[in-house]
Design a protein around this motif. Structure first.
Motif, short mmCIF file in Angstrom:
data_model
loop_
_atom_site.label_atom_id
_atom_site.label_comp_id
_atom_site.label_asym_id
_atom_site.label_seq_id
_atom_site.Cartn_x
_atom_site.Cartn_y
_atom_site.Cartn_z
N ILE A 1 0.86 -1.19 0.00
CA ILE A 1 0.00 0.00 0.00
C ILE A 1 0.89 1.24 0.00
N ALA A 2 0.78 2.06 -1.04
CA ALA A 2 1.60 3.26 -1.18
C ALA A 2 0.87 4.46 -0.57
N ARG A 3 1.51 5.10 0.40
CA ARG A 3 0.91 6.30 1.04
C ARG A 3 1.33 7.53 0.26
N PHE A 4 0.34 8.29 -0.19
CA PHE A 4 0.54 9.39 -1.12
C PHE A 4 -0.08 10.64 -0.50
N ILE A 5 0.76 11.60 -0.04
CA ILE A 5 0.24 12.82 0.56
C ILE A 5 -0.40 13.67 -0.54
N ALA A 6 -1.62 14.13 -0.30
CA ALA A 6 -2.38 14.80 -1.35
C ALA A 6 -2.33 16.32 -1.28
N LEU A 7 -2.96 16.93 -0.30
CA LEU A 7 -3.25 18.37 -0.36
C LEU A 7 -2.54 19.22 0.68
N PHE B 1 -4.47 7.74 -0.24
CA PHE B 1 -4.31 9.18 -0.22
C PHE B 1 -4.54 9.71 1.19
N ASP B 2 -3.52 10.39 1.71
CA ASP B 2 -3.61 10.99 3.04
C ASP B 2 -3.70 12.52 2.88
N TYR B 3 -4.15 13.21 3.92
CA TYR B 3 -4.39 14.66 3.85
C TYR B 3 -5.26 15.00 2.64
N ILE B 4 -6.30 14.21 2.47
CA ILE B 4 -7.23 14.40 1.36
C ILE B 4 -8.47 15.11 1.91
N ARG B 5 -8.26 16.39 2.26
CA ARG B 5 -9.30 17.17 2.94
C ARG B 5 -8.91 18.64 2.93
N TYR B 6 -9.81 19.46 3.47
CA TYR B 6 -9.50 20.85 3.75
C TYR B 6 -8.87 20.95 5.14
N PRO B 7 -8.08 22.00 5.37
CA PRO B 7 -7.46 22.17 6.69
C PRO B 7 -8.51 22.49 7.74
N SER B 8 -8.22 22.07 8.96
CA SER B 8 -9.13 22.34 10.09
C SER B 8 -8.67 23.50 10.94
N GLU B 9 -7.47 24.04 10.66
CA GLU B 9 -6.89 25.05 11.55
C GLU B 9 -7.31 26.48 11.21
N TYR B 10 -8.04 26.69 10.12
CA TYR B 10 -8.43 28.04 9.74
C TYR B 10 -9.87 28.32 10.13
N ALA B 11 -10.17 29.58 10.39
CA ALA B 11 -11.55 29.98 10.69
C ALA B 11 -12.41 29.75 9.46
#
Length: 426
Positions: A183-189, A245-255
């Motif tokens: 399984i290849a882990r591929f950082i996305a966004l 695919f990891d980090y396949i989302r919007y960030p949670s740290e912004y307002a």
């Protein structure tokens, strides 16, 4: 961190975009849509960007050296030649696969950083430990701050973002020879250096045009899509069994007011990346599975968390083969979510169990079998690991992968070996 682009570099990118008739939409509400292939191909020529940050300390020495480099100017004639070489490659140059389909859902394994795979002693010992304990798979990094394998991706090569640490075909062949699933882990966004070098790909408020920062990139940006498509195409030609695919989302740290997008609009942008991935997989190697790593909390309170990060796994389910909730008990607040005496089993058991049943109940029946979670392999005991594994089985699922950033699995292997695997999971 690398030096920020000077105004001259930014102007150079803008001039290239103008010359190629690749214009950026004016700020304002817009409905996400995929660009036609012609514009996608033309629009990426001559543009620069970078991959996501290292998450493993073992790789940071490489990152530090590369981050000190100054930005490079692009010879567009060289770039065009290398791009066309890549574009003209066909799926026929990939592997010929004759083996029957493999079941991805009963695989039990561990995560390995790129540097661990590159260490032949550690890699061989991991294979031995997996086989001795009854494990059947491993996840390994292929794309983080750099591309960790020898790739044909023209843009990555032109920008010197290729940092091969291991021989990918040899890694996969050795695993397959031992009967292990790869399984290849591929950082996305989450691509901070890419974002810093090409500010045009930064997530922006659609009304004001204001950037949210230089850490995350917009998943619908044509430059983002083409860069990742090229890397993915090379990866798929290696005969890897699955891409996660990891980090396949919007960030949670912004307002949320700064992002100014609804959860559905965020999901539009994430979905564009997954559609690109599926189209590329179908073209190059239809046998390879696609998976996504997702927030565990979505299985508990879906609507409010989907609104924040746009990770609509229900909507994404038809595009992927495997959904991997990151069911780590430590990520849940203490004295919440689990109440002894009310909830069954230990804290580790219940939090994994409730996450998976929450996901199961949210998914349509035809996609419920796609779940194969991450479970926690750090700050645990053998009993904690056994409780988490039992929770997976009791929730009706057969496989899992264990996350430990340092790749220390001294309590994981004994737990895998001690567990009785249900007959339906054999």
């Amino acid at each position: 961190m690398p030096p920020r682009r000077t105004s001259g570099s930014s102007a150079s990118v803008s001039r290239l975009q103008d010359e190629l008739s690749f214009t950026k939409p004016a700020p304002g509400p817009r409905k996400s849509r995929a660009m036609p292939l012609l514009f996608l191909v033309v629009g990426v020529m001559g543009l620069t960007f970078f991959a996501s940050p290292a998450t493993q300390g073992a790789v940071r020495g490489w990152v530090g050296g590369e981050q000190a480099k100054t930005d490079q100017t692009i010879d567009t004639s060289k770039f065009l030649a290398s791009f066309l070489h890549f574009k003209n490659r066909t799926a026929d140059e990939g592997p010929v696969i004759t083996d029957p389909p493999v079941n991805p859902y009963n695989k039990r394994g561990v995560y390995l950083a790129a540097s661990s795979v590159a260490n032949p002693v550690f890699y061989d010992q991991t294979i031995k430990n997996l086989l001795d304990s009854g494990g059947s798979s491993f996840v390994f990094d292929v794309k983080g701050p750099f591309v960790y394998f020898e790739s044909d991706a023209a843009i990555a090569k032109e920008l010197k973002l290729s940092l091969p640490l291991y021989d990918l075909p040899a890694v996969i062949k050795k695993a397959h020879d031992k009967g292990l699933y790869t399984i290849a882990r591929f950082i996305a966004l989450k691509d901070p250096l890419f974002s810093q070098r090409v500010p045009e790909v930064q997530i922006r408020n659609p009304k004001t045009g204001h950037s949210l920062g230089d850490v995350w990139v917009d998943g619908i940006a044509p430059i983002t899509l083409e860069f990742n498509r090229q890397i993915l195409k090379s990866l798929l030609q290696s005969d890897v069994d699955e891409v996660n695919f990891d980090y396949i989302r919007y960030p949670s740290e912004y307002a949320q007011s700064s992002i100014n997008l609804t959860g559905d609009e965020k999901a539009d942008h994430v979905e564009a990346f997954l559609k690109m991935a599926k189209e590329t997989r179908d073209e190059v190697n239809p046998h390879t599975k696609l998976g996504i790593s997702t927030y565990a909390i979505l299985g508990w309170s879906f609507k409010i968390n989907k609104e924040a990060i746009g990770q609509d796994f229900i909507r994404f389910a038809p595009l992927v083969d495997v959904i991997s909730p990151m069911a780590y008990p430590q990520t849940f607040s203490e004295n919440a979510y689990y109440y002894p005496g009310r909830d069954p089993g230990s804290r580790d058991y219940y939090l994994v169990y409730r996450t998976l049943t929450g996901y199961r109940d949210l998914l349509p029946p035809e996609h419920r079998n796609k779940i194969r979670p991450w479970i926690q392999g750090y700050y645990t005991t053998v009993q904690d690991m056994k409780d988490q594994m039992q929770a997976v089985y009791d929730a009706g699922y057969c496989g899992f992968q264990v996350w430990n950033a340092n790749n220390h699995y001294d309590v994981t292997y004994p737990a895998i070996k001690a567990m009785k695997v249900p007959a339906e999971c054999q």
